[in-house]
Design a protein around this motif. Structure first.
Motif, PDB file in Angstrom:
ATOM      1  N   VAL A  27       0.835  -1.202   0.000  1.00 18.86           N
ATOM      2  CA  VAL A  27       0.000   0.000   0.000  1.00 18.86           C
ATOM      3  C   VAL A  27       0.870   1.253   0.000  1.00 18.86           C
ATOM      4  O   VAL A  27       0.622   2.199  -0.748  1.00 18.86           O
ATOM      5  N   ASN A  28       1.906   1.280   0.822  1.00 20.94           N
ATOM      6  CA  ASN A  28       2.776   2.450   0.882  1.00 20.94           C
ATOM      7  C   ASN A  28       3.512   2.645  -0.435  1.00 20.94           C
ATOM      8  O   ASN A  28       3.647   3.770  -0.918  1.00 20.94           O
ATOM      9  N   THR A  29       3.989   1.575  -1.030  1.00 20.56           N
ATOM     10  CA  THR A  29       4.679   1.684  -2.318  1.00 20.56           C
ATOM     11  C   THR A  29       3.732   2.184  -3.401  1.00 20.56           C
ATOM     12  O   THR A  29       4.099   3.033  -4.216  1.00 20.56           O
ATOM     13  N   GLY A  30       2.512   1.662  -3.404  1.00 22.98           N
ATOM     14  CA  GLY A  30       1.521   2.109  -4.391  1.00 22.98           C
ATOM     15  C   GLY A  30       1.188   3.582  -4.241  1.00 22.98           C
ATOM     16  O   GLY A  30       1.102   4.319  -5.226  1.00 22.98           O
ATOM     17  N   LEU A  31       1.006   4.021  -3.008  1.00 23.89           N
ATOM     18  CA  LEU A  31       0.735   5.446  -2.783  1.00 23.89           C
ATOM     19  C   LEU A  31       1.924   6.309  -3.157  1.00 23.89           C
ATOM     20  O   LEU A  31       1.763   7.407  -3.686  1.00 23.89           O
ATOM     21  N   ASP A  32       3.126   5.809  -2.902  1.00 18.49           N
ATOM     22  CA  ASP A  32       4.334   6.545  -3.259  1.00 18.49           C
ATOM     23  C   ASP A  32       4.418   6.736  -4.760  1.00 18.49           C
ATOM     24  O   ASP A  32       4.770   7.818  -5.242  1.00 18.49           O
ATOM     25  N   ILE A  33       4.090   5.720  -5.510  1.00 24.33           N
ATOM     26  CA  ILE A  33       4.154   5.796  -6.969  1.00 24.33           C
ATOM     27  C   ILE A  33       3.037   6.692  -7.520  1.00 24.33           C
ATOM     28  O   ILE A  33       3.266   7.504  -8.418  1.00 24.33           O
ATOM     29  N   MET A  34       1.832   6.562  -6.969  1.00 25.51           N
ATOM     30  CA  MET A  34       0.689   7.313  -7.501  1.00 25.51           C
ATOM     31  C   MET A  34       0.742   8.797  -7.171  1.00 25.51           C
ATOM     32  O   MET A  34       0.297   9.623  -7.965  1.00 25.51           O
ATOM     33  N   THR A  35       1.260   9.165  -6.021  1.00 22.71           N
ATOM     34  CA  THR A  35       1.204  10.570  -5.609  1.00 22.71           C
ATOM     35  C   THR A  35       2.455  11.358  -5.932  1.00 22.71           C
ATOM     36  O   THR A  35       2.460  12.575  -5.790  1.00 22.71           O
ATOM     37  N   ASP A  36       3.515  10.691  -6.360  1.00 23.90           N
ATOM     38  CA  ASP A  36       4.777  11.362  -6.694  1.00 23.90           C
ATOM     39  C   ASP A  36       5.323  12.196  -5.538  1.00 23.90           C
ATOM     40  O   ASP A  36       5.908  13.255  -5.736  1.00 23.90           O
ATOM     41  N   THR A  37       5.100  11.746  -4.320  1.00 24.94           N
ATOM     42  CA  THR A  37       5.682  12.409  -3.161  1.00 24.94           C
ATOM     43  C   THR A  37       6.599  11.428  -2.453  1.00 24.94           C
ATOM     44  O   THR A  37       6.467  10.222  -2.594  1.00 24.94           O
ATOM     45  N   GLU A  38       7.498  11.947  -1.672  1.00 23.63           N
ATOM     46  CA  GLU A  38       8.448  11.113  -0.950  1.00 23.63           C
ATOM     47  C   GLU A  38       7.768  10.529   0.284  1.00 23.63           C
ATOM     48  O   GLU A  38       7.405  11.267   1.208  1.00 23.63           O
ATOM     49  N   MET A  39       7.586   9.225   0.307  1.00 26.12           N
ATOM     50  CA  MET A  39       6.924   8.566   1.427  1.00 26.12           C
ATOM     51  C   MET A  39       7.784   7.453   2.014  1.00 26.12           C
ATOM     52  O   MET A  39       7.286   6.625   2.765  1.00 26.12           O
ATOM     53  N   THR A  40       9.072   7.456   1.707  1.00 23.45           N
ATOM     54  CA  THR A  40       9.918   6.362   2.203  1.00 23.45           C
ATOM     55  C   THR A  40      10.050   6.385   3.714  1.00 23.45           C
ATOM     56  O   THR A  40      10.269   5.339   4.321  1.00 23.45           O
TER      57      THR A  40
END
Length: 66
Positions: A27-40
């Motif tokens: 889920v976190n990886t998917g949101l990171d890819i979809m929103t183009d924000t840094e979520m690492t």
């Protein structure tokens, strides 16, 4: 017979914890890819929350069996 059931339920708990952690990471990886924000920096939190959800799923399943 009860010993065999206990081993099986412990194995299912481990599977639900691992699956919950993996789901949190996905889920976190998917949101990171979809929103183009840094979520690492949220990977640890999302994996932890996924593990908690997996444990709650296992507890609910055990309560429904009784």
């Amino acid at each position: 017979m009860a010993r065999n059931e206990k081993k099986r339920s412990e194995g299912l708990t481990l599977v639900s914890v691992i699956a919950g952690g993996a789901a949190g990471w996905v889920v976190n990886t998917g949101l990171d890819i979809m929103t183009d924000t840094e979520m690492t920096y949220l990977y640890g939190i999302s994996i932890f929350l996924g593990i908690i959800v997996g444990l709650l799923w296992d507890i609910a399943d055990r309560l429904n069996k009784q």
